[in-house]
Design a protein around this motif. Structure first.
Motif, PDB file in Angstrom:
ATOM      1  N   GLN A  59       0.830  -1.212   0.000  1.00  0.00           N
ATOM      2  CA  GLN A  59       0.000   0.000   0.000  1.00  0.00           C
ATOM      3  C   GLN A  59       0.858   1.252   0.000  1.00  0.00           C
ATOM      4  OE1 GLN A  59      -2.869   0.126   3.111  1.00  0.00           O
ATOM      5  NE2 GLN A  59      -1.412   0.497   4.740  1.00  0.00           N
ATOM      6  N   CYS A  61       0.825   5.766  -0.033  1.00  0.00           N
ATOM      7  CA  CYS A  61       0.176   7.065   0.115  1.00  0.00           C
ATOM      8  C   CYS A  61       0.204   7.763  -1.249  1.00  0.00           C
ATOM      9  CB  CYS A  61       0.979   7.868   1.130  1.00  0.00           C
ATOM     10  SG  CYS A  61       0.548   9.599   1.193  1.00  0.00           S
ATOM     11  N   ARG A  91      -9.050   2.342  -1.399  1.00  0.00           N
ATOM     12  CA  ARG A  91      -8.598   3.645  -0.915  1.00  0.00           C
ATOM     13  C   ARG A  91      -9.012   3.808   0.540  1.00  0.00           C
ATOM     14  NH1 ARG A  91     -10.418   8.743   0.096  1.00  0.00           N
ATOM     15  NH2 ARG A  91      -9.321  10.514  -0.856  1.00  0.00           N
ATOM     16  N   THR A  92      -8.058   4.206   1.395  1.00  0.00           N
ATOM     17  CA  THR A  92      -8.348   4.460   2.806  1.00  0.00           C
ATOM     18  C   THR A  92      -7.822   5.840   3.161  1.00  0.00           C
ATOM     19  OG1 THR A  92      -7.832   2.115   3.169  1.00  0.00           O
ATOM     20  CG2 THR A  92      -8.110   3.475   5.130  1.00  0.00           C
ATOM     21  N   GLN A  93      -8.659   6.658   3.750  1.00  0.00           N
ATOM     22  CA  GLN A  93      -8.214   7.990   4.181  1.00  0.00           C
ATOM     23  C   GLN A  93      -7.619   7.878   5.575  1.00  0.00           C
ATOM     24  OE1 GLN A  93      -8.881  10.726   2.052  1.00  0.00           O
ATOM     25  NE2 GLN A  93      -7.601  12.019   3.346  1.00  0.00           N
ATOM     26  N   ARG A  94      -6.389   8.379   5.755  1.00  0.00           N
ATOM     27  CA  ARG A  94      -5.796   8.419   7.099  1.00  0.00           C
ATOM     28  C   ARG A  94      -5.270   9.816   7.318  1.00  0.00           C
ATOM     29  NH1 ARG A  94      -1.744   3.872   6.845  1.00  0.00           N
ATOM     30  NH2 ARG A  94      -3.030   2.232   5.971  1.00  0.00           N
ATOM     31  N   GLY A  95      -6.021  10.592   8.097  1.00  0.00           N
ATOM     32  CA  GLY A  95      -5.630  11.982   8.319  1.00  0.00           C
ATOM     33  C   GLY A  95      -5.651  12.729   7.005  1.00  0.00           C
ATOM     34  N   LYS A  96      -4.543  13.368   6.701  1.00  0.00           N
ATOM     35  CA  LYS A  96      -4.490  14.233   5.517  1.00  0.00           C
ATOM     36  C   LYS A  96      -4.426  13.434   4.211  1.00  0.00           C
ATOM     37  CE  LYS A  96      -1.311  17.672   3.537  1.00  0.00           C
ATOM     38  NZ  LYS A  96       0.040  18.231   3.640  1.00  0.00           N
ATOM     39  N   TRP A  97      -3.866  12.212   4.285  1.00  0.00           N
ATOM     40  CA  TRP A  97      -3.539  11.499   3.051  1.00  0.00           C
ATOM     41  C   TRP A  97      -4.445  10.288   2.776  1.00  0.00           C
ATOM     42  CZ3 TRP A  97      -0.642  14.258   0.051  1.00  0.00           C
ATOM     43  CH2 TRP A  97       0.342  15.084   0.583  1.00  0.00           C
ATOM     44  N   ALA A  98      -4.623  10.027   1.488  1.00  0.00           N
ATOM     45  CA  ALA A  98      -5.305   8.803   1.078  1.00  0.00           C
ATOM     46  C   ALA A  98      -4.247   7.738   0.805  1.00  0.00           C
ATOM     47  CB  ALA A  98      -6.124   9.056  -0.176  1.00  0.00           C
ATOM     48  N   TYR A  99      -4.529   6.510   1.257  1.00  0.00           N
ATOM     49  CA  TYR A  99      -3.641   5.372   1.016  1.00  0.00           C
ATOM     50  C   TYR A  99      -4.331   4.396   0.068  1.00  0.00           C
ATOM     51  CZ  TYR A  99      -0.470   7.028   4.559  1.00  0.00           C
ATOM     52  OH  TYR A  99       0.429   7.802   5.261  1.00  0.00           O
TER      53      TYR A  99
END
Lengths: 118, 118
Positions: A59, A61, A91-99
């Motif tokens: 995965q 960012c 797609r997973t959103q973690r804080g500011k960034w999408a992974y």
């Protein structure tokens, strides 16, 4: 029956897919399969899939994908959205960034559809 | 190294193909693979491949393909040419008619490129 199971389909649907060469595709099966293949049939999108897969844990960012591809972030984001919509990446959103991560079941189902037993 | 072996490549090239998810595709490998996938990523061409494969001995006369697809023969011939140029079908002229057959090695090489080992 859809020619390819979606990732959100139950796991038992995984092995169920119609092979391109073992039975005649209906018009709607052919349209679904063409749609999925078109999502992948682009050099930038193929490189993005390859790049995500090559990252640690499969995965990456979005911030790690822009430089190696050499296109702007909006362009990369558009291509990533096509791949997510097709079920090839998640797609997973973690804080500011999408992974983004590979959805192996979807790629393997496509591979199974194309495989010709000898 | 080309991402996919062509049918005319030596047989030992068959198992050699770069997987989309095991190493980073170069720009030229991605372009080659996208070109092959685009040749297949069309509902009519997918149905033609499926129809040829469903015929006895996996080969069909162009005269047998027009009616089931429901398009004109020039249109069918155009799509068949794209598939032959991409190495997905082979074409043999016998008297008045052209016969088409599946090239299993090419489809299997494409399937191998897309397969993700779990």
């Amino acid at each position: 029956m859809p020619v390819l199971a979606r990732q959100e389909d139950p796991p038992e649907a995984d092995g169920c897919c119609t092979s391109l060469v073992s039975e005649l595709l209906s018009a709607s099966q052919a349209a679904d399969l063409a749609h999925l293949m078109k999502a992948l049939a682009d050099p930038t999108r193929l490189r993005l899939v390859s790049l995500v897969a090559a990252h640690q844990n499969g995965q990456a960012c979005v911030c790690e994908l822009t430089d190696p591809i050499g296109l702007t972030q909006p362009t990369i984001s558009h291509h990533l959205k096509v791949l997510v919509d097709a079920g090839i990446l998640t797609r997973t959103q973690r804080g500011k960034w999408a992974y983004y991560a590979i959805a192996p079941a979807r790629l393997n189902a496509l591979a199974a559809v194309l495989t010709v037993s000898r």
